[in-house]
Design a protein around this motif. Structure first.
Motif, short mmCIF file in Angstrom:
data_model
loop_
_atom_site.label_atom_id
_atom_site.label_comp_id
_atom_site.label_asym_id
_atom_site.label_seq_id
_atom_site.Cartn_x
_atom_site.Cartn_y
_atom_site.Cartn_z
N THR A 605 0.84 -1.21 0.00
CA THR A 605 0.00 0.00 0.00
C THR A 605 0.87 1.25 0.00
OG1 THR A 605 -1.72 -1.19 1.23
CG2 THR A 605 -1.81 1.22 1.26
N ALA A 606 1.88 1.26 0.86
CA ALA A 606 2.78 2.41 0.92
C ALA A 606 3.52 2.60 -0.39
CB ALA A 606 3.78 2.22 2.07
N LEU A 607 3.90 1.48 -1.02
CA LEU A 607 4.60 1.55 -2.30
C LEU A 607 3.76 2.25 -3.36
CD1 LEU A 607 6.92 0.63 -4.25
CD2 LEU A 607 5.59 -1.47 -4.60
N TYR A 608 2.49 1.86 -3.46
CA TYR A 608 1.63 2.44 -4.49
C TYR A 608 1.26 3.89 -4.18
CZ TYR A 608 1.12 -1.76 -7.27
OH TYR A 608 1.37 -2.82 -8.11
N TRP A 609 0.99 4.18 -2.91
CA TRP A 609 0.65 5.56 -2.55
C TRP A 609 1.87 6.47 -2.72
CZ3 TRP A 609 -3.84 7.87 -2.14
CH2 TRP A 609 -4.98 7.11 -1.85
N GLY A 610 3.03 5.98 -2.29
CA GLY A 610 4.22 6.82 -2.36
C GLY A 610 4.89 6.85 -3.72
N GLY A 611 4.76 5.75 -4.47
CA GLY A 611 5.48 5.67 -5.74
C GLY A 611 4.62 5.83 -6.97
N VAL A 612 3.29 5.69 -6.83
CA VAL A 612 2.42 5.77 -8.01
C VAL A 612 1.33 6.83 -7.82
CG1 VAL A 612 0.88 4.51 -9.56
CG2 VAL A 612 2.84 3.33 -8.52
N PRO A 615 2.78 10.55 -6.69
CA PRO A 615 3.38 11.29 -7.81
C PRO A 615 2.37 11.64 -8.90
CG PRO A 615 4.81 9.51 -7.15
CD PRO A 615 3.54 9.34 -6.36
N MET A 616 1.41 10.75 -9.18
CA MET A 616 0.39 11.06 -10.18
C MET A 616 -0.49 12.21 -9.73
SD MET A 616 0.75 9.27 -12.90
CE MET A 616 -0.86 9.46 -13.67
N ALA A 617 -0.80 12.27 -8.43
CA ALA A 617 -1.60 13.38 -7.90
C ALA A 617 -0.84 14.70 -8.04
CB ALA A 617 -1.97 13.11 -6.45
N ILE A 618 0.45 14.64 -7.75
CA ILE A 618 1.28 15.85 -7.90
C ILE A 618 1.32 16.28 -9.36
CG2 ILE A 618 3.64 16.75 -7.71
CD1 ILE A 618 3.97 14.90 -5.26
N TYR A 619 1.46 15.30 -10.24
CA TYR A 619 1.49 15.63 -11.67
C TYR A 619 0.17 16.27 -12.12
CZ TYR A 619 1.06 15.05 -16.69
OH TYR A 619 0.83 15.27 -18.02
N ARG A 620 -0.96 15.69 -11.66
CA ARG A 620 -2.25 16.26 -12.04
C ARG A 620 -2.42 17.68 -11.51
NH1 ARG A 620 -4.09 10.77 -11.46
NH2 ARG A 620 -4.40 11.09 -9.23
N PHE A 621 -1.92 17.92 -10.28
CA PHE A 621 -1.97 19.27 -9.71
C PHE A 621 -1.16 20.25 -10.56
CE2 PHE A 621 -0.19 22.60 -7.03
CZ PHE A 621 -1.32 23.09 -6.40
N ILE A 622 0.05 19.80 -10.94
CA ILE A 622 0.90 20.66 -11.78
C ILE A 622 0.23 20.92 -13.12
CG2 ILE A 622 3.11 20.74 -13.02
CD1 ILE A 622 4.33 19.20 -10.68
N TRP A 623 -0.35 19.87 -13.68
CA TRP A 623 -1.00 20.04 -14.99
C TRP A 623 -2.19 21.01 -14.89
CZ3 TRP A 623 -6.00 18.91 -16.61
CH2 TRP A 623 -6.22 19.02 -17.99
N ARG A 624 -2.96 20.88 -13.83
CA ARG A 624 -4.16 21.69 -13.73
C ARG A 624 -3.86 23.15 -13.41
NH1 ARG A 624 -9.35 20.42 -9.76
NH2 ARG A 624 -10.63 22.23 -10.37
N TYR A 625 -2.95 23.37 -12.45
CA TYR A 625 -2.74 24.75 -11.97
C TYR A 625 -1.51 25.43 -12.56
CZ TYR A 625 -6.36 23.58 -8.63
OH TYR A 625 -7.55 23.21 -8.06
N PHE A 626 -0.58 24.66 -13.12
CA PHE A 626 0.61 25.28 -13.70
C PHE A 626 0.54 25.25 -15.23
CE2 PHE A 626 5.06 25.12 -15.20
CZ PHE A 626 5.48 26.34 -14.70
N GLU A 627 0.37 24.02 -15.76
CA GLU A 627 0.35 23.92 -17.22
C GLU A 627 -0.92 24.54 -17.81
OE1 GLU A 627 1.29 20.24 -19.05
OE2 GLU A 627 2.88 19.75 -17.64
N SER A 628 -2.08 24.13 -17.27
CA SER A 628 -3.34 24.61 -17.85
C SER A 628 -3.59 26.08 -17.56
CB SER A 628 -4.52 23.78 -17.29
OG SER A 628 -4.41 22.45 -17.69
N THR A 629 -3.23 26.52 -16.34
CA THR A 629 -3.53 27.91 -15.97
C THR A 629 -2.41 28.87 -16.35
OG1 THR A 629 -4.83 27.11 -14.10
CG2 THR A 629 -4.18 29.43 -14.07
N ILE A 630 -1.19 28.54 -15.91
CA ILE A 630 -0.09 29.48 -16.13
C ILE A 630 0.49 29.36 -17.53
CG2 ILE A 630 2.20 30.19 -15.32
CD1 ILE A 630 1.38 29.26 -12.54
N ILE A 631 0.93 28.14 -17.89
CA ILE A 631 1.55 27.96 -19.20
C ILE A 631 0.55 28.25 -20.32
CG2 ILE A 631 2.70 26.33 -20.75
CD1 ILE A 631 4.38 27.20 -18.37
#
Length: 677
Positions: A605-612, A615-631
């Motif tokens: 469980t820790a492996l998937y939450w920490g390694g998959v 990171p995917m949640a962080i990527y989606r956050f970056i995509w939504r608020y940095f790439e989609s909004t700022i970039i």
């Protein structure tokens, strides 16, 4: 000279023959499917025969070292090194692999993808032999990546992801993470997790190369100036630990152990090969290969490296043994057991480096590798025979098979007794007891905690082994067996082509066990000479007086006691059925412990939450608020600004000569005024 030449050719053939067989199998398959099968087995036999011819060389304490030019720009040579360590290991790999290939003739009969199967099985064997025989780290790494590729292809062999090929209980989740796995997912997981270790290994290799200018084992030992330079900059131990990181990945040691538990999606013959002769043993062999080198550098304070190895092994042994106690799947019990037993090997090889007597721990660790290879290959092939008959991986779907499959029962029982460490007549007892004695006699300040952990793991091992045998072969027929019999499927013994290979290995564990004291003594003498002549490592006087059959009395008492307690509990609950294991669920504390272990300590469980998932949640956050909004917001703004500037510049271009002259004159006037200031 002629004999040396032919010996060298023979050593090269050990790993070249399986690769050659893999290369021609697809072409042969186009002509004859039957010939394809037997030729694949024939190449495995030819490699084993080549390895067997080197046994006299090992017994005489000699070696074969052959090199050819490889990368001339870096002055690197490709070479093979058949010393006593490599010769024992290559024969172990070759003959167990050959028996598994014979077993595959029956187990895989009728599979539509047999050409791909034989190709990757031979590729797997060749890659492992390359690891064993290579005389330098770079060639080892080529074999290292080869076994990684083959394991990925064979774990995910049934890539159609049929439900029957899954592992885990469907619907079981821990912390929101699915605990059942499809073959393709398991193969990818094994590939990616082992790559984490491979990156560490690669970093350690090139860190050493940067100082030594060579990857060769002989060259690294001959001139130790590189080690002194690295030690002066506090890089020697980190480089060794990075190399060990590769072993942690391949041998499924904590924290990179989770892939092994789900690698059961492949054919059982593949599981036997991975757990007994290739893949997970590669990490142990690497530590056995580089351990003496770093011990020879002990004046440079390399003891921390050996402590890391010992404690990693001890933690893994305990961690995975606890999980095996509650697993309902026969192949997963054996998988947990493999990781745990390899933890024993790592503990022994680690304790050797911080011991008063390096030879004892080294011999114990390698003896257990040999013992485990035999009984675990036998157990996996036996489990495959059971699965082949009852068409279920769950032990709750078995029961009462003793009278239907007497040969499978007898040989699995013999191999299981060796795994459990039945005293005096099994190889597992002698190799495990040798580890206990090596820890006790090491003189290491933390030897007692390691010893206690080792004994507790031995108790758990005996218990889950008898649990597996009891649930599979004893008691009444399960509802599943009754159902398939009602549907017309006759539960019966498998054919000789399947039971003979695992029968041979089961009997071999008993033969080694009966002569265990003498076998261990000869192995100890062989390694004593090898380590003394090759590395200048000599045996010290034993710290504790040994008594009957050269046994350490405390270690022997612990070995007898651990087997007795674990086996008695397993017998009461699962063979005699005098107590109901379901009673555990009636107590909130024991139920909580059971759930914790069943959920694999929530490490997956820790492996998937920490390694998959994380990171995917962080990527989606970056995509939504940095790439989609700022970039995506900057691009239109930049485009608009350029358009406005373009219009302004365009508006200034009037085409009227007088305007340009006016601007030119004004510019000159401004420049003159600036110069006068």
């Amino acid at each position: 000279m002629v004999t040396e030449f032919f010996d060298a050719i023979n050593v090269w053939l050990i790993w070249i023959l399986p690769f050659a067989g893999a290369a021609i199998i697809p072409a042969i398959a186009k002509g004859s499917k039957s010939a394809r099968n037997y030729i694949a087995v024939g190449f495995a036999l030819a490699s084993a025969a080549s390895a067997a011819t080197l046994i006299p060389t090992a017994l005489a304490g000699h070696e074969v070292h052959s090199q050819v030019s490889w990368i001339s720009a870096l002055d690197l040579k490709a070479g093979v090194l058949a010393d006593p360590l490599a010769i024992i290991m290559t024969n172990l790999v070759a003959w167990i692999s050959f028996l598994i290939m014979v077993y595959s003739l029956g187990y895989m009969h009728g599979d539509r993808d047999l050409t791909r199967y034989w190709f990757f099985m031979l590729f797997f064997i060749g890659s492992m032999q390359l690891i064993v025989i290579s005389d330098n780290l770079l060639m080892v790494f080529f074999g290292w990546e080869g076994v990684g590729l083959a394991s990925y292809a064979l774990i995910g062999f049934w890539y159609h992801d049929r439900k029957k090929d899954y592992v885990g209980v469907e619907g079981h989740r821990a912390g929101g993470i699915a605990m059942w796995t499809a073959p393709t997912h398991a193969g990818m997981k094994a590939f990616l997790m082992t790559k984490a270790g491979d990156v560490m290994m690669l970093a350690g290799m090139f860190l050493i190369f940067a100082y030594a200018g060579t990857f060769g084992f002989k060259e690294l030992l001959a001139d130790q100036g590189w080690a002194q330079a690295m030690a002066a900059e506090n890089l020697l131990v980190p480089a060794a630990v990075l190399l060990f990181g590769g072993a942690v990945g391949k041998s499924a040691q904590f924290p990179l152990n989770e892939w092994l538990l789900e690698a059961m999606t492949g054919p059982t013959s593949v599981s036997a090969l991975i757990h007994a002769a290739t893949m997970v043993k590669a990490g142990v062999f690497l530590v056995a290969r580089i351990g003496p080198l770093f011990f020879a550098l002990s004046a440079l304070n390399t003891g921390q490296f050996f402590e890391v190895v010992a404690w990693t092994g001890a933690i893994t042994a305990f961690l995975l043994a606890t999980q095996a106690l509650v697993s309902p799947e026969i192949k997963k019990v054996l998988a947990y057991s493999t990781g745990s037993q390899i933890g024993y090997m790592m503990m022994a090889l680690g304790i050797a480096g911080i011991s008063l007597n390096y030879v004892d721990g080294y011999t114990a660790g390698f003896f257990h590798l040999m013992s485990h290879a035999m009984f675990k290959a036998s157990l996996f092939m036996g489990a495959g025979a059971v699965l082949h008959t009852v068409h279920s991986r769950f032990m709750t779907d078995m029961g009462g098979l003793k009278k239907y499959m007497p040969k499978t029962y007898m040989f699995m029982l013999l191999a299981a007794l060796s795994l459990a460490g039945a005293p005096l007549f099994t190889s597992g007892f002698w190799s495990k007891d040798a580890i206990f004695a090596a820890v006790l006699e090491s003189g290491y300040s933390q030897a007692m905690p390691l010893f206690i952990m080792a004994v507790v793991v031995a108790v758990m091992t005996a218990f889950y082994t008898f649990r597996m045998i009891g649930m599979t072969f004893f008691g009444g027929k399960s509802k599943h067996v009754e159902k398939i019999e009602h549907e017309g499927h006759h539960v019966h013994e498998v054919g000789a082509v399947m039971w003979v290979p695992f029968g041979i290995l089961a009997v071999a564990t008993i033969i080694v066990g009966v002569s265990g004291f003498l076998f261990e003594e000869q192995l100890h003498h062989l390694f004593e000479e090898y380590l003394g002549e090759s590395f200048g490592i000599h045996e010290a006087a034993p710290a504790t007086e040994r008594v009957f059959l050269n046994l350490n009395p405390v270690a022997a008492a612990a070995s007898f006691g651990a087997f007795g307690v674990g086996a008695a509990l397993g017998y009461v609950f699962y063979i005699a059925r005098k107590a109901d294991p379901a009673a555990i669920g009636r107590n909130i504390v024991t139920r909580g412990i059971w759930t914790f272990l069943y959920n694999r300590w929530y490490l997956n469980t820790a492996l998937y939450w920490g390694g998959v998932i994380g990171p995917m949640a962080i990527y989606r956050f970056i995509w939504r608020y940095f790439e989609s909004t700022i970039i995506d917001g900057i691009n239109p703004a930049f485009q608009g600004a350029m358009t406005y500037m373009s219009r302004w510049v365009k508006g200034s271009q009037t085409g009227i000569t007088q305007t340009y002259l006016f601007v030119f004159g004004a510019g000159i006037l401004i420049v003159v005024m600036l110069l006068l200031l």
